[in-house]
Design a protein around this motif. Structure first.
Motif, PDB file in Angstrom:
ATOM      1  N   ASP A 129       0.811  -1.210   0.000  1.00 34.61           N
ATOM      2  CA  ASP A 129       0.000   0.000   0.000  1.00 34.61           C
ATOM      3  C   ASP A 129       0.851   1.269   0.000  1.00 34.61           C
ATOM      4  O   ASP A 129       0.349   2.361  -0.292  1.00 34.61           O
ATOM      5  CB  ASP A 129      -0.917  -0.006   1.226  1.00 34.61           C
ATOM      6  CG  ASP A 129      -1.844   1.189   1.278  1.00 34.61           C
ATOM      7  OD1 ASP A 129      -2.628   1.356   0.331  1.00 34.61           O
ATOM      8  OD2 ASP A 129      -1.759   1.974   2.235  1.00 34.61           O
ATOM      9  N   ASP A 167      -6.054  -7.328  -3.854  1.00 36.10           N
ATOM     10  CA  ASP A 167      -7.178  -7.718  -3.002  1.00 36.10           C
ATOM     11  C   ASP A 167      -8.075  -8.659  -3.812  1.00 36.10           C
ATOM     12  O   ASP A 167      -8.175  -8.520  -5.039  1.00 36.10           O
ATOM     13  CB  ASP A 167      -7.956  -6.463  -2.588  1.00 36.10           C
ATOM     14  CG  ASP A 167      -9.061  -6.763  -1.595  1.00 36.10           C
ATOM     15  OD1 ASP A 167     -10.168  -7.151  -2.047  1.00 36.10           O
ATOM     16  OD2 ASP A 167      -8.835  -6.595  -0.386  1.00 36.10           O
ATOM     17  N   THR A 218      -6.958  -0.814   2.305  1.00 38.95           N
ATOM     18  CA  THR A 218      -7.801   0.155   1.609  1.00 38.95           C
ATOM     19  C   THR A 218      -7.694   1.497   2.318  1.00 38.95           C
ATOM     20  O   THR A 218      -7.982   1.602   3.510  1.00 38.95           O
ATOM     21  CB  THR A 218      -9.273  -0.293   1.581  1.00 38.95           C
ATOM     22  OG1 THR A 218      -9.379  -1.530   0.861  1.00 38.95           O
ATOM     23  CG2 THR A 218     -10.152   0.742   0.907  1.00 38.95           C
ATOM     24  N   GLN A 222      -9.667   3.590  -1.576  1.00 41.05           N
ATOM     25  CA  GLN A 222      -8.853   3.061  -2.670  1.00 41.05           C
ATOM     26  C   GLN A 222      -8.148   1.784  -2.222  1.00 41.05           C
ATOM     27  O   GLN A 222      -7.427   1.781  -1.223  1.00 41.05           O
ATOM     28  CB  GLN A 222      -7.810   4.095  -3.118  1.00 41.05           C
ATOM     29  CG  GLN A 222      -8.400   5.431  -3.526  1.00 41.05           C
ATOM     30  CD  GLN A 222      -9.351   5.329  -4.695  1.00 41.05           C
ATOM     31  OE1 GLN A 222      -9.140   4.530  -5.607  1.00 41.05           O
ATOM     32  NE2 GLN A 222     -10.404   6.131  -4.675  1.00 41.05           N
ATOM     33  N   VAL A 223      -8.370   0.695  -2.962  1.00 43.51           N
ATOM     34  CA  VAL A 223      -7.728  -0.579  -2.631  1.00 43.51           C
ATOM     35  C   VAL A 223      -6.269  -0.535  -3.066  1.00 43.51           C
ATOM     36  O   VAL A 223      -5.959  -0.183  -4.207  1.00 43.51           O
ATOM     37  CB  VAL A 223      -8.463  -1.753  -3.308  1.00 43.51           C
ATOM     38  CG1 VAL A 223      -7.819  -3.078  -2.916  1.00 43.51           C
ATOM     39  CG2 VAL A 223      -9.936  -1.745  -2.919  1.00 43.51           C
TER      40      VAL A 223
END
Length: 261
Positions: A129, A167, A218, A222-223
């Motif tokens: 991320d 994901d 997330t 936003q993933v």
């Protein structure tokens, strides 16, 4: 004539039968660290991964008498710091003796091990991320967006091999696109649209293996799944390998199951 029914024998009939095979708890997929570059273990809590700086291209000479100047090289580094993690469950002797299943110790030990593995996967997903280059933000994940991310790596001169860490929502959206809206149905594409459950490996797409975990972060809706070089992007450093140990605590009449790394 008198009949004897179940109510009359209530004191000698089992109130309930319990199936001996336990249904395993729900867990996110574990990717088995297959795309992490590991540092060699040594007498330090931290391990650094050195990176060369780009010295640039050679320069043109004015003539055959020109001196070639010396260029100073540079490097940088990224550091991984090891930290201990642990998970413990105590099982009393009384619980062991009256448990209806087949192997309480085996069930508990396996669960403790899975909890330690989940901590690793959680930290890994958080790193993905943190990538700063965003190719496609928001919306539905599609094969087109997937290829755009691959192209963005190529435009930045990132070498292969590539890997995707997504994901299940993202990999599911790509699967749906492949199954229903892609104009040309590829031979063998069934392997890409079959249910993959909570398996860490989903399917390969255009030469890029897709791994998945619901632990992908997330942020602001936003993933944070991504595509990256599978050999040099993420580094790991483990001082103590994952282990499961037991010890008896006589004063509490219990067995302790301790998972750590």
């Amino acid at each position: 004539m008198a009949s004897t029914g179940a109510t009359a024998l209530a004191d000698s009939i089992f109130a309930e039968l319990v199936e001996s095979r336990m249904v395993q708890e729900l867990r996110p997929a574990m990717t088995s660290r297959s795309f992490v570059r590991f540092a060699r273990k040594g007498p330090s809590q931290a391990a650094s991964f050195p990176l060369w700086g780009d010295p640039g291209a050679a320069g043109a000479l004015t003539d055959d008498l020109s001196e070639i100047s010396s260029t100073a090289l540079s490097d940088t580094q990224q550091t991984a710091t090891a930290a201990g993690v642990g998970f413990r469950v105590d099982v009393t002797d009384f619980a062991r003796e009256i448990w209806a299943g087949d192997n309480l110790y085996g069930e508990v030990g396996a669960m403790v091990g899975r909890s330690v593995s989940e901590k690793w996967e959680t930290d890994l997903a958080a790193l993905v991320d943190d990538f700063t280059n965003v190719t496609t933000a928001g919306g539905t994940a599609t094969p087109t967006a997937f290829l755009s991310a691959v192209s963005a790596l190529e435009q930045r001169d990132i070498p292969k091999p590539y890997v995707a860490y997504l994901d299940p929502k993202q990999s599911g959206e790509i699967r749906n696109e492949l199954a229903f809206t892609t104009a040309v149905h590829e031979i063998g594409a069934e392997d890409r649209v079959m249910p993959f459950g909570n398996a860490g490996f989903a399917f390969p797409l255009y030469g890029v293996p897709i791994w998945q975990s619901s632990l992908v972060v997330t942020t602001s809706g936003q993933v944070g799944g991504g595509i990256f070089n599978s050999e040099d992007t993420l580094g790991g450093y483990i001082v103590i390998d994952q282990r499961l140990e037991t010890q008896r605590d006589a004063s509490y009449q219990s067995m302790e199951f301790v998972g750590s790394m």
